[in-house]
Motif scaffolding. Structure first.
Motif, PDB file in Angstrom:
ATOM      1  N   ARG A 207       0.810  -1.219   0.000  1.00  0.00           N
ATOM      2  CA  ARG A 207       0.000   0.000   0.000  1.00  0.00           C
ATOM      3  C   ARG A 207       0.842   1.268   0.000  1.00  0.00           C
ATOM      4  N   GLY A 208       2.140   1.126   0.054  1.00  0.00           N
ATOM      5  CA  GLY A 208       3.009   2.299   0.008  1.00  0.00           C
ATOM      6  C   GLY A 208       3.931   2.369   1.209  1.00  0.00           C
ATOM      7  N   GLU A 209       4.499   3.562   1.413  1.00  0.00           N
ATOM      8  CA  GLU A 209       5.430   3.780   2.513  1.00  0.00           C
ATOM      9  C   GLU A 209       4.723   4.492   3.665  1.00  0.00           C
ATOM     10  N   GLY A 210       5.288   4.385   4.842  1.00  0.00           N
ATOM     11  CA  GLY A 210       4.701   5.051   5.994  1.00  0.00           C
ATOM     12  C   GLY A 210       5.638   5.021   7.177  1.00  0.00           C
ATOM     13  N   CYS A 211       5.171   5.573   8.296  1.00  0.00           N
ATOM     14  CA  CYS A 211       5.961   5.580   9.523  1.00  0.00           C
ATOM     15  C   CYS A 211       5.052   5.197  10.691  1.00  0.00           C
ATOM     16  N   VAL A 212       5.641   4.711  11.755  1.00  0.00           N
ATOM     17  CA  VAL A 212       4.874   4.219  12.900  1.00  0.00           C
ATOM     18  C   VAL A 212       5.739   4.269  14.144  1.00  0.00           C
ATOM     19  N   PHE A 213       5.099   4.488  15.294  1.00  0.00           N
ATOM     20  CA  PHE A 213       5.806   4.305  16.567  1.00  0.00           C
ATOM     21  C   PHE A 213       4.796   3.914  17.633  1.00  0.00           C
ATOM     22  N   ASN A 214       5.313   3.310  18.713  1.00  0.00           N
ATOM     23  CA  ASN A 214       4.475   2.802  19.800  1.00  0.00           C
ATOM     24  C   ASN A 214       4.860   3.460  21.110  1.00  0.00           C
ATOM     25  N   VAL A 215       3.890   3.541  22.006  1.00  0.00           N
ATOM     26  CA  VAL A 215       4.149   3.995  23.368  1.00  0.00           C
ATOM     27  C   VAL A 215       3.442   3.041  24.324  1.00  0.00           C
ATOM     28  N   GLU A 216       3.907   3.021  25.554  1.00  0.00           N
ATOM     29  CA  GLU A 216       3.224   2.286  26.612  1.00  0.00           C
ATOM     30  C   GLU A 216       2.721   3.290  27.630  1.00  0.00           C
ATOM     31  N   LEU A 217       1.446   3.159  28.000  1.00  0.00           N
ATOM     32  CA  LEU A 217       0.790   4.100  28.892  1.00  0.00           C
ATOM     33  C   LEU A 217       0.389   3.373  30.168  1.00  0.00           C
ATOM     34  N   THR A 218       0.525   4.056  31.300  1.00  0.00           N
ATOM     35  CA  THR A 218       0.201   3.457  32.601  1.00  0.00           C
ATOM     36  C   THR A 218      -0.660   4.429  33.395  1.00  0.00           C
ATOM     37  N   ASP A 219      -1.784   3.927  33.966  1.00  0.00           N
ATOM     38  CA  ASP A 219      -2.625   4.803  34.778  1.00  0.00           C
ATOM     39  C   ASP A 219      -2.266   4.664  36.251  1.00  0.00           C
ATOM     40  N   GLU A 220      -3.010   5.361  37.115  1.00  0.00           N
ATOM     41  CA  GLU A 220      -2.647   5.411  38.532  1.00  0.00           C
ATOM     42  C   GLU A 220      -2.816   4.072  39.227  1.00  0.00           C
ATOM     43  N   ASP A 221      -3.595   3.158  38.630  1.00  0.00           N
ATOM     44  CA  ASP A 221      -3.766   1.831  39.216  1.00  0.00           C
ATOM     45  C   ASP A 221      -2.668   0.858  38.798  1.00  0.00           C
ATOM     46  N   GLY A 222      -1.767   1.318  37.914  1.00  0.00           N
ATOM     47  CA  GLY A 222      -0.691   0.455  37.448  1.00  0.00           C
ATOM     48  C   GLY A 222      -1.045  -0.364  36.218  1.00  0.00           C
ATOM     49  N   THR A 223      -2.269  -0.201  35.693  1.00  0.00           N
ATOM     50  CA  THR A 223      -2.663  -0.904  34.475  1.00  0.00           C
ATOM     51  C   THR A 223      -1.970  -0.281  33.274  1.00  0.00           C
ATOM     52  N   GLN A 224      -1.501  -1.125  32.356  1.00  0.00           N
ATOM     53  CA  GLN A 224      -0.774  -0.640  31.179  1.00  0.00           C
ATOM     54  C   GLN A 224      -1.524  -0.983  29.904  1.00  0.00           C
ATOM     55  N   ILE A 225      -1.268  -0.184  28.870  1.00  0.00           N
ATOM     56  CA  ILE A 225      -1.806  -0.464  27.543  1.00  0.00           C
ATOM     57  C   ILE A 225      -0.820   0.079  26.510  1.00  0.00           C
ATOM     58  N   ALA A 227      -0.160   1.783  22.871  1.00  0.00           N
ATOM     59  CA  ALA A 227      -0.826   2.625  21.876  1.00  0.00           C
ATOM     60  C   ALA A 227       0.089   2.768  20.659  1.00  0.00           C
ATOM     61  N   THR A 228      -0.499   2.685  19.470  1.00  0.00           N
ATOM     62  CA  THR A 228       0.247   2.746  18.218  1.00  0.00           C
ATOM     63  C   THR A 228      -0.262   3.913  17.380  1.00  0.00           C
ATOM     64  N   MET A 229       0.648   4.611  16.726  1.00  0.00           N
ATOM     65  CA  MET A 229       0.308   5.721  15.837  1.00  0.00           C
ATOM     66  C   MET A 229       0.990   5.533  14.494  1.00  0.00           C
ATOM     67  N   PHE A 230       0.235   5.744  13.408  1.00  0.00           N
ATOM     68  CA  PHE A 230       0.749   5.607  12.060  1.00  0.00           C
ATOM     69  C   PHE A 230       0.745   6.959  11.345  1.00  0.00           C
ATOM     70  N   ASN A 231       1.729   7.158  10.473  1.00  0.00           N
ATOM     71  CA  ASN A 231       1.769   8.250   9.505  1.00  0.00           C
ATOM     72  C   ASN A 231       1.475   9.608  10.125  1.00  0.00           C
ATOM     73  N   GLU A 232       0.338  10.266   9.753  1.00  0.00           N
ATOM     74  CA  GLU A 232       0.060  11.613  10.231  1.00  0.00           C
ATOM     75  C   GLU A 232       0.003  11.669  11.749  1.00  0.00           C
ATOM     76  N   ALA A 233      -0.643  10.679  12.351  1.00  0.00           N
ATOM     77  CA  ALA A 233      -0.726  10.650  13.815  1.00  0.00           C
ATOM     78  C   ALA A 233       0.662  10.471  14.426  1.00  0.00           C
ATOM     79  N   ALA A 234       1.496   9.646  13.799  1.00  0.00           N
ATOM     80  CA  ALA A 234       2.855   9.432  14.308  1.00  0.00           C
ATOM     81  C   ALA A 234       3.652  10.730  14.263  1.00  0.00           C
ATOM     82  N   ARG A 235       3.545  11.449  13.142  1.00  0.00           N
ATOM     83  CA  ARG A 235       4.278  12.719  13.016  1.00  0.00           C
ATOM     84  C   ARG A 235       3.719  13.778  13.962  1.00  0.00           C
ATOM     85  N   LYS A 236       2.414  13.721  14.221  1.00  0.00           N
ATOM     86  CA  LYS A 236       1.767  14.719  15.065  1.00  0.00           C
ATOM     87  C   LYS A 236       2.140  14.553  16.531  1.00  0.00           C
ATOM     88  N   PHE A 237       2.202  13.287  16.991  1.00  0.00           N
ATOM     89  CA  PHE A 237       2.359  13.055  18.422  1.00  0.00           C
ATOM     90  C   PHE A 237       3.756  12.623  18.846  1.00  0.00           C
TER      91      PHE A 237
END
Length: 622
Positions: A207-225, A227-237
């Motif tokens: 489908r073409g070229e793109g960019c991506v990056f991941n982060v790990e998020l933790t709330d006050e209870d210690g639960t983690q998730i 999150a992935t961002m591609f292309n425009e969202a990756a460049r934005k955040f």
């Protein structure tokens, strides 16, 4: 006093679908009905005897259900919750984020008698089903009085319609705990700290070229998730997300986590797009959260080879190579790489490849202090099969140098008192017949040579791995058995103008070089024979000496050819081999290529046990 549900518990929940805090919640005791496993979570009907609403327990409550603490028809006290819409459905889901057990299963479902008067519907105190008067199915109606049944969703809808816009907006601003999130929710806001941030990566597909990056998020209870961002969202955040800072995030989507790429303990993963909202919480103190490790001893890495699970290790740095560049086949981009060898208390070493920024920054720091044997703790490493067992960093890997943790202090004490003077063995050479040390056993996937050579499609899609017991039957003495290699990066060097050797990888001249094996030999067993390729470490075990030593024998004169004599001594010696099978194309014709990945001598006691087990299997199958 008999245990029962709270009066009007469901109405209380419907009237306050998103309480600001758990302290604002009155006592809410409901009965658990129709408890069942749906996907990977338990759902149920929350009932107060008059109204019911579909509800879901978070995944961390599953153990309470499995252990029998929470039972069907039992009572639970809801301490915190949120009420969510299900998209495209007129239903509400009660997400129970915190609760406690009040009572095990009751004998019957609790129901309440309902009496209707002109002024409206009057609900009596809940009773057990066997105490309810059954007059008119429990409902006493006055003449000409109609009752219109309303679902929980309709009641909430009417309540929200009567609210002011400001009140509705305030309700939607409620922060949701990560444990309450699921793909069926509508609007939500989370307050999380960024605990891990990966590098920006580029990719190319159909489908073409793109960019991506991941982060790990933790709330006050210690639960983690994750999150992935591609292309425009990756460049934005990418620049906005800073390690250790706290953010309010909304307008993301969730889906079931892909186990192959999952790096945190959560059933779901998050995707943020260019329309997602990420706001930094300015009044929160920024700090780098403590990294939680789950260390795997180096001699126990074998079972993780080519698996999906990432590992953490801690070890003492033995050596670090200079920076090199590897050309990526997809786009011919040069990727920085640096290898280091680490050891731990098991007296086993493994090679860790640092890539990209880790090779440049942390790698250079380790290169400068390698003679001081620093301690490194590394999180999220991929275990590969290069040279038997090897480790590689990923975009999300974290490397700590001399960390202030108990494991590092213990390792330093061991190394200074004992380890420094001990002989270390590579885990690759630890691919012994026995699997007691946790490494991949030479009896894993044991096959005959005819199984490999008789199936020419093996290795067509991806490399296939097998273990075989065979003899080295022929090593051709006239072959080019080695190449001139750079002593720093082991890449091939060429003779430089004037003197010395030029290394393309290091981009410099060296006065000396070393010889490394690229040997082809024939191996045989009772079923047949095959040609295999062996590289330096494996060839040294087969021949019994280094390529430099064999070259000296070749250059010696005399009546007896010491070079050929050494090769003859290496033949008809039994070995256990771990091999990979791939397909190579030559002149538009696919050919099977068998490469030796590890070599081990035969442990005859272990081999006898293996054969006895095979005989037992044959007898049982008859």
């Amino acid at each position: 006093m008999a245990k029962s549900v709270s009066q009007d518990a469901i109405s209380t929940i419907l009237a306050n679908p998103s309480p600001d805090s758990s302290s604002d919640i009155p006592e809410i005791i409901v009965q658990v009905l129709d408890l069942k496993l749906t996907g990977n979570r338990y759902t149920f009907n929350a009932s107060d005897g008059k109204l019911k609403v579909r509800a879901i327990f978070p995944s961390n409550m599953s153990s309470e259900i499995i252990s029998g603490n929470i039972q069907n028809k039992g009572l639970v006290r809801i301490l915190d919750y949120t009420l969510n819409d299900i998209p495209n459905k007129s239903e509400k889901y009660l997400i129970v984020t915190k609760c406690e057990v009040v009572s095990p299963a009751l004998e019957t479902e609790i129901k309440a008698e309902v009496k209707t008067e002109v002024s409206g519907i009057v609900l009596k105190k809940p009773k057990l089903e066997n105490e309810v008067k059954t007059e008119g199915a429990g409902i006493i109606l006055k003449p000409k009085q109609e009752i219109v049944s309303k679902s929980a969703a309709q009641i909430v809808y009417e309540q929200q319609e009567n609210m002011s816009q400001l009140a509705r907006m305030a309700m939607t601003r409620r922060v949701h705990p990560l444990v309450s999130l699921n793909p069926y929710q509508g609007n939500w806001i989370i307050k999380v700290r960024l605990t891990s941030k990966g590098n920006m990566r580029t990719y190319k597909n159909a489908r073409g070229e793109g960019c991506v990056f991941n982060v790990e998020l933790t709330d006050e209870d210690g639960t983690q998730i994750q999150a992935t961002m591609f292309n425009e969202a990756a460049r934005k955040f990418y620049e906005k997300f800073q390690l250790g800072k706290v953010y309010y995030i909304s307008k993301g989507t969730l889906k079931v986590a892909n186990k192959q790429f999952k790096t945190v303990q959560n059933d779901y993963e998050m995707t943020l797009n260019e329309n997602s909202v990420v706001e930094e919480s300015a009044n929160e103190e920024t700090f780098i959260p403590e990294i939680k490790f789950n260390f795997v001893p180096i001699d126990q890495l074998g079972p993780y080879v080519n698996g999906r699970e990432l590992v953490d290790i801690i070890g003492v740095v033995q050596s670090v190579t200079s920076l090199s560049n590897i050309k990526r086949k997809i786009d011919n981009e040069n990727i920085p790489k640096r290898d280091m060898t680490v050891a731990d208390e098991t007296k086993t070493t493994v090679v860790v490849s640092l890539w990209n920024e880790l090779a440049n920054n942390v790698g250079q720091e380790l290169f400068d202090i390698a003679d001081k044997s620093p301690i490194v703790a590394i999180k999220s490493l991929k275990v590969g099969d290069f040279q038997g067992v090897s480790l590689s960093t990923l975009g999300k890997s974290t490397v700590l140098i001399n960390p202030d943790i108990p494991e590092a202090k213990k390792l330093r004490s061991w190394y200074d008192s004992e380890g420094k003077g001990s002989s270390m063995a590579s885990i690759s050479s630890g691919l012994s017949p026995s699997s007691k040390n946790g490494a991949r056993s030479m009896y894993t996937d044991r096959v005959s040579l005819s199984h490999i050579t008789g199936n020419q499609s093996l290795g067509d899609d991806k490399p296939a791995f097998f273990s075989i017991k065979a003899f080295v039957s022929l090593i051709r003495p006239e072959q080019a058995m080695w190449y001139h290699a750079c002593k720093t990066c082991n890449k091939k060097v060429t003779e430089a103008l004037g003197s010395g050797y030029w290394c393309e990888g290091c981009q410099k001249n060296n006065e000396e070089c070393s010889l490394r094996y690229i040997m082809v030999s024939k191996i045989s067993d009772a079923s047949g024979e095959a040609w295999v390729s062996a590289f330096n470490e494996e060839a040294e075990k087969i021949v019994g000496c280094s390529a430099d030593e064999l070259d000296k024998l070749k250059s010696e004169g005399g009546e007896i050819n010491a070079y050929q004599q050494k090769l003859r001594e290496a033949t008809w010696v039994p070995h256990l081999f771990r091999v990979s099978v791939t397909q190579n194309e030559y002149n538009n014709e696919k050919r099977q290529r068998i490469t030796v990945r590890a070599v081990a001598p035969i442990d005859f006691a272990e081999e006898s046990r293996f054969l006895l087990e095979e005989i037992k299997k044959m007898r049982n199958s008859q």
